[in-house]
Design a protein around this motif. Structure first.
Motif: not given
Ligand SMILES: Nc1ncnc2c1ncn2[C@@H]1O[C@H](COP(=O)(O)OP(=O)(O)O)[C@@H](O)[C@H]1O
Ligand SMILES: [Mg+2]
Lengths: 257, 224
Positions: A87, A91, A93, A95, A139, B121-122, B125-126, B135, B139-140, B143-144, B147, B222-224
């Motif tokens: 795209f 896009d 991920f 994390h 990032r 779009h997350q 794209s998954a 899934q 997995f996408v 987790p986000q 955080r 850690r997860w910035r």
């Protein structure tokens, strides 16, 4: 041309009242690179999204190797594996590291082992010059690097056709080249691709066939030479004019001494 | 140096009593926090579903709990329902019920917010990679969302711990109540005890909440 891979017949797509694709038919053959151009808002992204069943269609059908692609297809996730898509927006991920981004779908969808998927991912990363970035997070990458990773992520699924939607539109000019070079090399390898782009020089170099989409229909199609050097329709001429610049300079005033 | 009344702390078992009171406050808050995190997450996920009825009910619940002062809720459950329905609720149990109701409501809103803040779009794209809905979620999206949720829920947890000081109003002997009792008992011998004792309570709350904030900062970095 050899076997058709993707066939769109009489595709109609509406957003409520707005007719975006109007009875559009198109066949993409194995090994072919088709570039789609057209003014902003003419439905290029929508067309690609329909091919991946990210959008519902209101008429016509899309077939990949004869199999129907639609939101209600039972084997939709299998079909989507065969259609890679990159795209315009980044896009990846956020994390996951670069490597994790790439191996997620091969491992979870295709049930490949981590070693196998990682090995291939590293080889593909090396091909786009990014093997040192495997452990980085999105990032930490530039826009051009992110798009190259996104391409690798799609490639790692072994798709039969790749769709690119203005993958360089959001990039700074100096990063456009590195991404387009990657796509050019894929073309050299004989990958089947459908590319939406505003980079006309690139379109000319990479395409086997160029399509002008406007008002929901294919207005003109032909080889790059035909399309750029002798466009047949008024629409194509007008569209191409938007990429040339001219200035009517005044006569230099006489220097007054 | 003015007499801060700290000597009262060392008298008899006073300090141990205060710590015991803190234990009661922490027990109530931690049990409520655990229940709130669990139920709040479930309700928050439910709120992102498209069913309009369940969404309306959950919304109503959230708004109702938010508008009510926690003290009124405590009185309603402890004094109100025990009279009306004739059952027996201890002060501690009433507190856990009220703080869980409140925490669950707030947590569900945080979870809903975190889930809906993941850009479309997350998901797309998954999906384009062939991941199934489930899934993509595991997995996408989740987790986000987690955080994003960490700093917000830590903030909620410390708010819940601090607000438990209200439960003395329904007769639960927690840290603040113990402090009052000690000050009251020593009013003649050390009239300045109020300062020292309340300062101690303040420090205890600080040391209870501080590690939680530190943990949040660490996770955020850690997860910035
Ligand atoms: N989700 C949507 N809802 C409503 N209209 C949309 C949506 N997506 C795109 N459109 C409209 O469809 C038309 C085609 O959009 P798009 O495919 O993004 O064009 P392009 O990619 O060629 O610039 C535009 O008029 C756009 O406003
Ligand atoms: Mg577009």
């Amino acid at each position: 041309m050899s076997n058709p891979i993707l066939t769109l017949s009489h595709l109609t797509k509406r957003f409520d009242e707005l007719l975006v694709l109007d009875d559009l038919s198109l066949t993409v053959h194995e090994g072919e690179v088709v570039v789609i151009v057209g003014p902003s808002g003419c439905g290029k992204s929508t067309l690609l999204r329909c091919m991946n069943a990210l959008e519902e269609i209101q008429g016509g059908e899309i077939r990949l190797h004869g199999e129907l692609v639609s939101k209600s297809s039972k084997n939709l996730t299998e079909l989507r594996q065969k259609i890679g898509m990159v795209f315009q927006s980044y896009d990846l991920f956020p994390h996951l590291t670069v490597l994790e981004n790439i191996v997620l779908a091969p491992m979870k969808v295709q049930k490949r082992s981590r070693e196998d998927a990682s090995k291939e991912a590293m080889a593909l990363l090396a091909r786009v010059g990014l093997e040192e970035k495997a452990a980085s997070y999105p990032r930490q990458l530039s826009g051009g690097q992110k798009q190259r990773v996104a391409i690798v992520r799609a490639l790692c699924m072994h798709p039969e056709i790749l769709l690119f939607d203005e993958v360089t539109a959001a990039l700074d000019p100096e990063m456009v080249r590195e991404v387009l070079d990657v796509i050019l090399r894929l073309a050299d390898q004989g990958k089947t691709m459908l590319i939406v782009t505003h980079e006309m020089q690139f379109a000319r170099a990479v395409a086997d066939r160029i399509i002008l989409l406007e008002a929901g229909r294919i207005q003109e199609e032909g080889t790059p030479e035909e399309f750029f050097d002798s466009p047949k329709t008024e629409r194509a001429k007008k569209f191409l004019q938007t990429f040339t610049f001219e200035r009517k300079r005044l006569e230099q005033p006489q220097s007054q001494n | 140096m003015p007499d801060l009344g700290l000597s009262v702390l060392l008298k008899g078992k006073n300090f141990a009593r205060i710590l015991g009171g803190l234990g009661v406050a922490l027990k109530i808050s931690l049990v409520s926090v655990a229940i709130s995190l669990l139920l709040g997450t479930l309700l928050g996920i439910l709120m992102t579903w498209k069913n309009p009825l369940s969404r309306a009910i959950l919304r109503l619940y959230l708004e109702f709990i938010r508008i009510m002062p926690q003290m009124v809720l405590l009185f309603l459950v402890y004094f109100g329902t025990t009279r009306a329905f004739g059952w027996n609720l201890s002060g501690e149990l009433s507190s856990v019920i009220v703080f869980s109701l409140w925490g669950t409501a707030e947590m569900s809103d945080l979870v809903r917010g975190a889930l809906t803040s993941i850009p479309a779009h997350q998901y797309e794209s998954a999906a384009a990679l062939g991941l199934s809905k489930r899934q993509s979620y595991f997995f996408v999206v989740l987790p986000q969302a987690v955080r994003r949720l960490i700093p917000l829920s830590i903030n909620l947890i410390t708010r819940m711990i601090k607000t438990t000081s209200l439960v003395l109003m329904i007769g639960v002997v927690e840290v603040l109540k113990v402090a009052q009792q000690i000050i009251e008992a020593n009013r003649m011998s050390s009239p300045n005890a109020a300062f020292g004792i309340y300062l101690t309570v303040l420090l205890l709350y600080f040391f209870a909440c501080w590690p939680i904030s530190l943990l949040a900062k660490y996770l955020e970095r850690r997860w910035r």
